[in-house]
Design a protein around this motif. Structure first.
Motif, PDB file in Angstrom:
ATOM      1  N   UNK A   6       0.828  -1.211   0.000  1.00 35.03           N
ATOM      2  CA  UNK A   6       0.000   0.000   0.000  1.00 35.03           C
ATOM      3  C   UNK A   6       0.861   1.259   0.000  1.00 35.03           C
ATOM      4  N   UNK A   7       2.116   1.122  -0.388  1.00 37.17           N
ATOM      5  CA  UNK A   7       3.028   2.267  -0.359  1.00 37.17           C
ATOM      6  C   UNK A   7       2.671   3.369  -1.335  1.00 37.17           C
ATOM      7  N   UNK A   8       1.889   3.050  -2.343  1.00 40.80           N
ATOM      8  CA  UNK A   8       1.454   4.081  -3.283  1.00 40.80           C
ATOM      9  C   UNK A   8      -0.050   4.323  -3.153  1.00 40.80           C
ATOM     10  N   UNK A   9      -0.576   4.011  -1.984  1.00 43.18           N
ATOM     11  CA  UNK A   9      -2.007   4.263  -1.758  1.00 43.18           C
ATOM     12  C   UNK A   9      -2.293   5.754  -1.868  1.00 43.18           C
ATOM     13  N   UNK A  10      -3.515   6.058  -2.225  1.00 36.96           N
ATOM     14  CA  UNK A  10      -3.895   7.459  -2.426  1.00 36.96           C
ATOM     15  C   UNK A  10      -5.366   7.618  -2.094  1.00 36.96           C
ATOM     16  N   UNK A  11      -5.814   8.872  -2.086  1.00 38.25           N
ATOM     17  CA  UNK A  11      -7.255   9.092  -1.932  1.00 38.25           C
ATOM     18  C   UNK A  11      -7.793   9.632  -3.246  1.00 38.25           C
ATOM     19  N   UNK A  12      -8.902   9.058  -3.645  1.00 37.32           N
ATOM     20  CA  UNK A  12      -9.484   9.436  -4.930  1.00 37.32           C
ATOM     21  C   UNK A  12     -10.868   8.841  -5.068  1.00 37.32           C
ATOM     22  N   UNK A  13     -11.360   8.784  -6.306  1.00 36.22           N
ATOM     23  CA  UNK A  13     -12.720   8.260  -6.515  1.00 36.22           C
ATOM     24  C   UNK A  13     -12.799   6.757  -6.221  1.00 36.22           C
ATOM     25  N   UNK A  14     -13.903   6.326  -5.668  1.00 37.18           N
ATOM     26  CA  UNK A  14     -14.025   4.945  -5.169  1.00 37.18           C
ATOM     27  C   UNK A  14     -13.879   3.885  -6.255  1.00 37.18           C
ATOM     28  N   UNK A  15     -14.150   4.212  -7.513  1.00 38.49           N
ATOM     29  CA  UNK A  15     -14.176   3.203  -8.581  1.00 38.49           C
ATOM     30  C   UNK A  15     -12.789   2.925  -9.176  1.00 38.49           C
ATOM     31  N   UNK A  16     -11.773   3.667  -8.771  1.00 42.46           N
ATOM     32  CA  UNK A  16     -10.484   3.592  -9.473  1.00 42.46           C
ATOM     33  C   UNK A  16      -9.846   2.206  -9.396  1.00 42.46           C
TER      34      UNK A  16
END
Ligand SMILES: Nc1ncnc2c1ncn2[C@@H]1O[C@H](COP(=O)(O)OP(=O)(O)OP(=O)(O)O)[C@@H](O)[C@H]1O
Ligand SMILES: [Mg+2]
Length: 330
Positions: free
Chosen positions: A250-260
Motif C-alpha cells: 500500500x506504499x502508493x495508496x492514495x485518496x481518490x474516486x471509489x471506482x479507481x
C-alpha cells in the motif's frame, strides 16, 4: 538470503514517469465508449509523436515508494543489520524463530521475521534520509491502521537508529491467477465488493495530483475523491490463500474516486485474456463501479492511455483498453 530482485511483473500502472504533451478532449457517447475514443487517439498520437520530454528523475510528487526507474536504495540484508537493530526488531516482534530477506519486496530493508507465537511479520525499513521510501512506509502504515480485512495488519512502527521501520503481518498466499476461469477472479471481485471504498480524507496523497502532467484541468477534477485507493491491482499485489484475497503493498495508496481500483482490476483482466464482454460483466458486479460520475471513466482512460502509449513496456495496455472497452456497447 540473497540480494536477488524481482519475480512477478512490477506494477507500473500508477507510476507515471514521463511528461507528455497535453491531450485533446475525447468525444461524447457512453462513458466506456469515451474511454475507447481516448485510447484510440492516444495510440494515434503515439504513432506520430516525436520523442517526449525528458524522463523525470523519479516519481512525481504524491507517489511514494517508486523504485522501478528510480535509483534503488542500497539494500540491507538481515545479516547486515547492526545487532542493535536486530535486537530492536526482536524486542518488538517477540522471540524470533528465524528471519530472512524478502528479495521481492522493494526498499532499503525488507525482512520476514518468523516468531514462535504468531504469524510471520514483514519488517520494511527506510533510512531517515530516504524521503520517498519513508513516504511509502507512511502510506502503508496509515492504511494498515485502518484494520481492513483485505489489508495486512499493522504490527508496529518504530524509529531505530537511522531507520524508519514498519512491521505488518506477512500474508501467506500466492499471487492471484487472473486468467479466465480462475476462481481468483471471483475472489478479487469479492475483495473489491467488501472493500466498498473506505473514506480516507487527508491521510493519503491525492490520486489526481500524480497525474497532473498528463491531464487537462477538467480531467484532473474528475480524478478527485476521498476514498482509499491501492492504485495497482496487478496479480503480485493480490495474494490468495484459501478463499480470500489480500492486497499487499500500500506504499502508493492514495485518496481518490471509489471506482479507481475496479478500473485497474478491469485492465488486469483484459491483460489476462478475458474477453471484453466477460470482463465488463465482472466489473459491473462491483457496486463502486457505478459511482463514477459522467466523464470520470473517460478522463481516467484518456490520462492512462497517454501514459501507457509512451511507455514501451505498457503500450500494449492501450490496445487492451481498446479491445476491452470496444466490447462494451450494449
Ligand atoms: N505483507 C506481505 N505479505 C506477503 N507478501 C508480501 C507482502 N508485501 C509484499 N509481499 C510480496 O512481495 C512482493 C513485492 O512487494 P511490494 O509490491 O511491496 O514491492 P515493490 O517494490 O513495490 O514491488 P513492485 O514494484 O513489484 O510492486 C509482492 O508482490 C508480494 O508478493
Ligand atoms: Mg509493489
Amino acid at each position: 538470503m540473497g540480494r536477488g530482485r524481482r519475480r512477478t511483473p512490477r506494477c507500473a500502472a500508477s507510476r507515471p514517469l514521463r511528461q507528455l504533451s497535453l491531450p485533446r478532449r475525447s468525444g461524447g457517447g457512453s462513458r466506456e465508449a469515451a474511454i475507447v475514443d481516448a485510447a484510440r487517439s492516444a495510440a494515434r498520437r503515439a504513432g506520430r509523436r516525436a520523442p517526449g520530454p525528458a524522463v523525470h528523475g523519479g516519481d512525481p510528487p504524491g507517489i511514494g515508494g517508486g523504485r522501478m526507474e528510480a535509483v534503488a536504495p542500497a539494500r540491507s540484508r538481515w545479516v547486515d543489520l547492526p545487532p542493535a537493530i536486530q535486537r530492536a526488531i526482536e524486542a518488538r516482534t517477540g522471540p524470533v524463530r528465524g528471519a530472512w530477506d524478502a528479495p521481492d519486496v522493494g526498499g532499503a530493508l525488507a525482512v520476514v521475521v518468523d516468531t514462535w507465537t504468531e504469524t510471520s511479520v514483514l519488517v520494511r525499513g527506510a533510512r531517515f534520509g530516504d524521503q520517498q521510501g519513508r513516504d511509502a512506509l507512511r502510506a502503508e502504515a496509515a492504511v494498515a491502521a485502518l484494520e481492513l480485512e483485505h489489508v495486512p495488519a499493522l504490527r508496529w512502527r518504530a524509529a531505530v537508529g537511522t531507520w524508519d521501520l514498519l512491521a505488518t503481518s506477512h500474508v501467506s498466499g500466492r499471487p492471484a491467477d487472473l486468467s479466465p476461469g480462475s476462481v481468483d477472479v471471483t475472489l478479487l471481485g469479492d475483495m473489491l465488493r467488501k472493500a466498498r471504498g473506505s473514506t480516507v480524507r487527508g491521510m493519503l496523497p491525492e490520486y489526481a495530483d500524480r497525474w497532473s502532467a498528463w491531464a487537462t484541468r477538467p480531467e484532473l477534477e474528475r480524478l478527485r475523491g476521498s476514498h482509499l485507493l491501492h492504485t495497482c491491482m496487478c496479480p503480485g499485489h493480490v495474494l490468495v490463500s484459501h478463499d480470500r484475497a489480500t492486497v499487499v503493498d500500500w506504499g502508493r495508496a492514495a485518496r481518490g474516486p471509489a471506482w479507481v481500483d475496479a478500473a485497474y482490476a478491469l485492465v488486469q483482466l483484459g491483460e489476462a485474456g478475458h474477453p471484453p464482454d466477460a470482463a465488463l460483466r465482472w466489473v459491473r458486479t462491483i457496486p463502486v463501479w457505478s459511482t463514477a460520475l459522467p466523464g470520470a471513466l473517460a478522463a481516467w482512460g484518456a490520462v492512462h492511455s497517454r501514459y501507457w502509449a509512451e511507455q514501451p513496456s505498457l503500450a500494449g495496455r492501450v490496445e487492451i483498453a481498446q479491445e476491452l472497452l470496444g466490447g462494451s456497447h450494449d
